[in-house]
Design an enzyme around this catalytic site. Sequence first.
Site, PDB file in Angstrom:
ATOM      1  N   SER A   1      -7.504  -5.923   4.295  1.00 30.41           N
ATOM      2  CA  SER A   1      -7.419  -6.735   3.085  1.00 30.41           C
ATOM      3  C   SER A   1      -6.074  -6.567   2.378  1.00 30.41           C
ATOM      4  O   SER A   1      -5.457  -5.503   2.412  1.00 30.41           O
ATOM      5  CB  SER A   1      -8.557  -6.376   2.127  1.00 30.41           C
ATOM      6  OG  SER A   1      -8.578  -4.992   1.863  1.00 30.41           O
TER       7      SER A   1
ATOM      8  N   GLN B   1      -4.292  -5.655  -0.667  1.00 32.92           N
ATOM      9  CA  GLN B   1      -4.824  -4.686  -1.608  1.00 32.92           C
ATOM     10  C   GLN B   1      -3.714  -3.903  -2.278  1.00 32.92           C
ATOM     11  O   GLN B   1      -2.548  -3.966  -1.898  1.00 32.92           O
ATOM     12  CB  GLN B   1      -5.743  -3.708  -0.871  1.00 32.92           C
ATOM     13  CG  GLN B   1      -5.028  -2.939   0.244  1.00 32.92           C
ATOM     14  CD  GLN B   1      -5.966  -2.052   1.039  1.00 32.92           C
ATOM     15  OE1 GLN B   1      -6.016  -0.856   0.805  1.00 32.92           O
ATOM     16  NE2 GLN B   1      -6.709  -2.654   1.971  1.00 32.92           N
TER      17      GLN B   1
ATOM     18  N   LYS C   1      -4.274   6.836  -5.364  1.00 32.03           N
ATOM     19  CA  LYS C   1      -4.300   6.880  -3.908  1.00 32.03           C
ATOM     20  C   LYS C   1      -2.984   6.407  -3.299  1.00 32.03           C
ATOM     21  O   LYS C   1      -2.950   5.425  -2.573  1.00 32.03           O
ATOM     22  CB  LYS C   1      -5.465   6.028  -3.397  1.00 32.03           C
ATOM     23  CG  LYS C   1      -5.747   6.157  -1.904  1.00 32.03           C
ATOM     24  CD  LYS C   1      -6.776   5.113  -1.509  1.00 32.03           C
ATOM     25  CE  LYS C   1      -6.975   5.087   0.001  1.00 32.03           C
ATOM     26  NZ  LYS C   1      -7.825   3.986   0.431  1.00 32.03           N
TER      27      LYS C   1
ATOM     28  N   HIS D   1      -0.142  -4.404  -0.381  1.00 32.94           N
ATOM     29  CA  HIS D   1       0.084  -4.170   1.034  1.00 32.94           C
ATOM     30  C   HIS D   1      -1.150  -4.583   1.834  1.00 32.94           C
ATOM     31  O   HIS D   1      -2.228  -4.774   1.283  1.00 32.94           O
ATOM     32  CB  HIS D   1       0.426  -2.696   1.317  1.00 32.94           C
ATOM     33  CG  HIS D   1      -0.663  -1.738   0.918  1.00 32.94           C
ATOM     34  ND1 HIS D   1      -0.814  -1.267  -0.368  1.00 32.94           N
ATOM     35  CD2 HIS D   1      -1.675  -1.175   1.632  1.00 32.94           C
ATOM     36  CE1 HIS D   1      -1.846  -0.452  -0.428  1.00 32.94           C
ATOM     37  NE2 HIS D   1      -2.399  -0.379   0.778  1.00 32.94           N
TER      38      HIS D   1
ATOM     39  N   LYS E   1     -15.078  -8.356   1.611  1.00 34.66           N
ATOM     40  CA  LYS E   1     -15.540  -7.417   0.586  1.00 34.66           C
ATOM     41  C   LYS E   1     -15.247  -7.965  -0.816  1.00 34.66           C
ATOM     42  O   LYS E   1     -14.589  -8.988  -0.990  1.00 34.66           O
ATOM     43  CB  LYS E   1     -14.850  -6.056   0.774  1.00 34.66           C
ATOM     44  CG  LYS E   1     -15.221  -5.360   2.072  1.00 34.66           C
ATOM     45  CD  LYS E   1     -14.531  -4.005   2.172  1.00 34.66           C
ATOM     46  CE  LYS E   1     -14.909  -3.281   3.452  1.00 34.66           C
ATOM     47  NZ  LYS E   1     -14.239  -1.973   3.583  1.00 34.66           N
TER      48      LYS E   1
END
Length: 422
Positions: free
Chosen positions: A110, A112, A137, A278, A303
């Site tokens: 995805s 994201q 993260k 990315h 998702k």
Amino acid sequence: MNSSSVFKIIPGIQSYDWGKVGKLSKAAAFAEVSIPGFQVEDKPYAELWMGTHEQAPAYLANDPSSKLSHYLQRNPQLVGDQVKQAFKETTCDGGLPFLFKVLAIEKALSVQAHPNKRLAEQLHKDRPDVYKDSNHKPEMAIALTEFKGFCGFRPKEQIVHFLDSVKEFRAFVEEKDVQDLKTASLDKEIKDALKRVFSGVMSAPQDKIAELTKAIVSRYTSQTHEDIAGDSIYAVRQLVLTLNDQFPGDIGIFCTFLLNVVQLKPGESVFLKADDPHAYIAGDIMECMATSNNVVRAGLTPKLRDVNTLVDMLTYETAPADAQLMKTTSLKGAAHTIVYDPPIEEFSVARVQLSRGESTKHDALNGPSILAVVDGTGLVENQGQSETMKTGDVLFVGAGAGIKIKSSSSSSLEVYRAFVQV
């Protein structure tokens, strides 16, 4: 139980639909070696997790019912006082500050970004059902094979070129926003205009996405090679068609005109900062990240999508594709070893490459590390004890443990070592 500071662990395997199928997946091939009783089936295997994250925690190889985190909680000296002090939140229950992975990518992941620490805390507070922890993260990808991925926004000039030359892309964007991006010269002006352009694309209504996707795919499919010979649009066209095959009618296809397409050769790497867009597209990589699973998605995925959060959180920094590549350094005092050292505290990664019969010594670190053998055979020594290693093995090395890594007389050896050093 383990008396050594160096011992084998059992990683966790994850099957997502974007993974490579069966034995074509390095994640599955490695799992067959390191997970007792694991047998590869004819299904996609995407990720091998080597760490303490509860979604797929590692266990002790000599006691498969014992989690690595529980063992580290009982033996905190293996994590080290300085690391425990620096990362209290993740190490208080035996956790590691980083999560090490092998990824085998057949289909694009995805579009994201990962929230920074402040935003991660806010998202977890407001929507704990979606954002299940409060950690940031940052992550790093190191190519094991030829790799392709989206990483960060293209330079302004490239985006403007596509707005001028790709009518379906331009149709998503207000004319004023196009002109503002063209005339912007100051950094803040470029970022503000780019945010409006990106928002126009990612927030488009579904009927408009369907119409424009159908139009561009039809146009690109009918073009001959001669129509675009020598034109930089050729590789872009092929990627648009590939992404549409994988995710028909998805808005993420148009990120091809907004985001850099980074191509890595084996051993090359890219660091993905918090709040940078990315998406991995294809290839096999070693991935290291802070221990978190916070992801804000907006395209190329079935998702949950959180477009508004993604649009608001991004930094909108622009740079050429090659500016995304990381430089490496040599590990001090260690032969045959290079280090990928991103500008964060949670992790670094070392790559060891040994020809037959060669060896290298790594001085003790004040934090823990995980070794993953990606090719060959050999052994690792610590204080008179040794562990044999072969492709697919995963080992834990405790804080304060100096090690010697040796290849066998019959095989070269390639090892990646994720570590934290405060």
